[in-house]
Design an enzyme around this catalytic site. Structure first.
Site, mmCIF file in Angstrom:
data_model
loop_
_atom_site.group_PDB
_atom_site.id
_atom_site.type_symbol
_atom_site.label_atom_id
_atom_site.label_comp_id
_atom_site.label_asym_id
_atom_site.label_seq_id
_atom_site.Cartn_x
_atom_site.Cartn_y
_atom_site.Cartn_z
ATOM 1 N N SER A 1 68.702 -29.432 7.614
ATOM 2 C CA SER A 1 67.284 -29.800 7.555
ATOM 3 C C SER A 1 66.374 -28.668 8.014
ATOM 4 O O SER A 1 66.837 -27.652 8.513
ATOM 5 C CB SER A 1 67.050 -31.019 8.445
ATOM 6 O OG SER A 1 67.238 -30.671 9.805
ATOM 7 N N ASP A 2 65.072 -28.862 7.821
ATOM 8 C CA ASP A 2 64.102 -27.902 8.327
ATOM 9 C C ASP A 2 62.938 -28.642 8.989
ATOM 10 O O ASP A 2 62.940 -29.872 9.060
ATOM 11 C CB ASP A 2 63.626 -26.955 7.214
ATOM 12 C CG ASP A 2 62.803 -27.657 6.140
ATOM 13 O OD1 ASP A 2 62.198 -28.704 6.406
ATOM 14 O OD2 ASP A 2 62.770 -27.152 5.010
ATOM 15 N N ALA A 3 61.960 -27.874 9.470
ATOM 16 C CA ALA A 3 60.874 -28.455 10.261
ATOM 17 C C ALA A 3 59.971 -29.368 9.436
ATOM 18 O O ALA A 3 59.089 -30.019 9.991
ATOM 19 C CB ALA A 3 60.048 -27.351 10.918
#
Lengths: 151, 151, 151, 151
Positions: free
Chosen positions: D15-17
């Site tokens: 995942s990412d921010a």
């Protein structure tokens, strides 16, 4: 100055769904600093390969203190605290670089994480421990800081 | 059985130019095992978020023993060695799974790396330590193994 | 100059067991260039978030021509070829930077990969397409190059 | 069945921010499916190496439709749409697996992203195109689906 350091920016690729840098990725930043430190001393990945050896991480510990976020600018440090026949120990920190205009950094207040990394020289063929090539060991030696409490 | 484990295959994405698994990536495998362990107990990333908290890695140490290579099948274990009010400590190993037909595994002979990971519960808003929600803490407790020499 | 570019070094983390940069990772380099381009125009990840929107990659294509290796220094370019109401299209290249002393670069000879990336602005809440905030769209417009054959 | 598929879980590492899977990481999932497809046909990374060749991605395009999130379970498909002398083309999709109890999947409604990937066989030494070893080419051939509009 015995401490080597590089600057980097935090990108989306470094972050996770908690909105902060994915904790594993700090170790990538730290390796970039070690690699550039080695390059600064005149050696790179391929020069070591030509000597039939390579460096591998033997062990490490990390203490996470505060998270970095996307867009942050960080300083990654690397200090050699021990040079032995077949390995070298680095103390590394990642510090937040405050935007200009904010109060001057208190080095301790801005440490995001701190790590001790033991890097071993091994033979490319067998993977067995190998004596660090003398010219690299000598360069490490000139940069080695004695730190109380070093393991 | 108190030890939880998952199997995984090593892919090209996990490797580096030294022909082995990039040492940082073992930590990703280990997190997958912790996550699936938590899921096996009935909790996931989103269920914790709904309680305004999340788990973050507080600190870890890793000892690399032998490398894994692309195509290898590995076993990733997770054992809870301590459950406290705001954190939990995991002992984790990655072991090489020998192809069928080879002699039976000697568990110690096949350990590729071993890690101790301290995971803290923090408040999603402030990032401050937070007491682990009781139903999760209870589940951890039932899976906690006392290990001599635990930090 | 309408083409924006950044330099980067290739580290062990970027490579794979084939001894070259893992093909997926070129896309990370390309995003760093787009992010720094946006920052150079006065906008960053967090400034867009404050407008309740964010940029996501809608689609991309990549053509891999030659591999990069650990220690290589590379140039990553980003050129805006189209600015529309809700998206922007980038043409990007990664080029090998020859060490000093080698013959001057033939730009075409040194292209390692080339990509077209369509980036859409979406609402942070719904994920639906959102009109690019005017000050960002205007900045993109001043940097947009018309390229024959643009999709 | 000509379509090969594997299941996977989405972890924090993916995942990412933005709270979703980092778009670059879908390509890693896709490669895992191609690798397991090849393994299912009797070949792996190391068996090809022993023939002095390896597969590299020549080009790819991706269309992102909907994001996946941490904890999601996904299906990753791989279908061979063309087998040529020195390359093979895959059509791949990533689909969301709905939790049990929700209405049955509409395959099209659940496609998160779709990609076409051209994989070339190259000589390990020179990196030049190499004819795919016959036993591998034959296996690909038996799994090749003719798709209208294939490039």
């Amino acid at each position: 100055m015995m401490e080597f350091s590089i600057k980097s920016r935090v990108y989306l690729e470094d972050s996770d769904a908690q909105g902060i840098v994915y904790y594993v990725n700090y170790l990538k930043f730290m390796e970039r600093a070690r690699t550039d430190f080695l390059r600064d001393l005149g050696f790179d990945f391929q020069s070591l390969q030509s000597q039939k050896g390579h460096f591998v991480v033997h062990s490490l510990d990390v203490r996470y203190l505060k998270p970095a976020k996307v867009d942050d600018e960080i300083l990654i440090t690397a200090t050699i605290t021990k040079t032995a026949r077949t390995y070298v120990v680095f103390l590394q920190e990642i510090r937040l670089i405050k935007p200009p205009g904010e109060e001057p950094n208190d080095p301790n207040a801005d440490v995001l994480c701190r790590s001790q990394v033991k890097v071993a020289c091994v033979s490319s063929g067998s993977g067995k421990p190998m004596v660090i090539p003398p010219q690299i060991a000598d360069a490490f030696q000139t940069k080695t800081v004695s730190i109380q409490g070093d393991r």
